[in-house]
Write a protein that holds these residues in place. Sequence first.
Motif, PDB file in Angstrom:
ATOM      1  N   ARG A   5      38.969  35.852  27.375  1.00  0.00           N
ATOM      2  CA  ARG A   5      39.096  34.630  28.180  1.00  0.00           C
ATOM      3  C   ARG A   5      40.536  34.140  28.185  1.00  0.00           C
ATOM      4  N   LEU A   6      41.199  34.207  27.031  1.00  0.00           N
ATOM      5  CA  LEU A   6      42.605  33.818  26.964  1.00  0.00           C
ATOM      6  C   LEU A   6      43.465  34.726  27.839  1.00  0.00           C
ATOM      7  N   ALA A   7      43.169  36.014  27.836  1.00  0.00           N
ATOM      8  CA  ALA A   7      43.923  36.948  28.676  1.00  0.00           C
ATOM      9  C   ALA A   7      43.770  36.592  30.145  1.00  0.00           C
ATOM     10  N   THR A  25      46.800  44.055  25.866  1.00  0.00           N
ATOM     11  CA  THR A  25      47.391  45.239  25.231  1.00  0.00           C
ATOM     12  C   THR A  25      48.862  45.047  24.859  1.00  0.00           C
ATOM     13  N   ALA A  26      49.373  43.852  25.031  1.00  0.00           N
ATOM     14  CA  ALA A  26      50.793  43.589  24.780  1.00  0.00           C
ATOM     15  C   ALA A  26      51.178  43.852  23.335  1.00  0.00           C
ATOM     16  N   LEU A  30      54.392  37.342  24.976  1.00  0.00           N
ATOM     17  CA  LEU A  30      54.029  37.130  26.378  1.00  0.00           C
ATOM     18  C   LEU A  30      55.229  36.711  27.221  1.00  0.00           C
ATOM     19  N   THR A  31      56.180  36.009  26.614  1.00  0.00           N
ATOM     20  CA  THR A  31      57.373  35.633  27.377  1.00  0.00           C
ATOM     21  C   THR A  31      58.182  36.869  27.757  1.00  0.00           C
ATOM     22  N   ASP A  67      51.697  34.630  21.675  1.00  0.00           N
ATOM     23  CA  ASP A  67      51.004  35.714  20.983  1.00  0.00           C
ATOM     24  C   ASP A  67      49.495  35.541  21.155  1.00  0.00           C
ATOM     25  N   LEU A  68      48.900  36.380  21.966  1.00  0.00           N
ATOM     26  CA  LEU A  68      47.479  36.260  22.289  1.00  0.00           C
ATOM     27  C   LEU A  68      46.597  36.350  21.045  1.00  0.00           C
TER      28      LEU A  68
END
Length: 78
Positions: A5-7, A25-26, A30-31, A67-68
């Motif tokens: 859901r966050l993705a 998959t990062a 995210l930045t 950071d997910l």
Amino acid sequence: MIRERLAALVAESSDGAISAHEALTATVPLTALGLTSIGQLRLADAIETEFGVTVDLTGDGLDLLDDLDRLAGHLAGR
């Protein structure tokens, strides 16, 4: 479930610059994938609406938005 859901919220908040798959998959922040400061604000708002949690945009709050996995862990602990 929270990570997925966050993705999706990352994809929405970045206006599609980052796909949900890329967010999941990062291996970089995210930045580094293209989440802008506006995108971070949108993501914080979306998290607050979706999860009913206030996101502190000072200090560690911005680090969490980058950071997910950390963000998912933070939300799961609430």
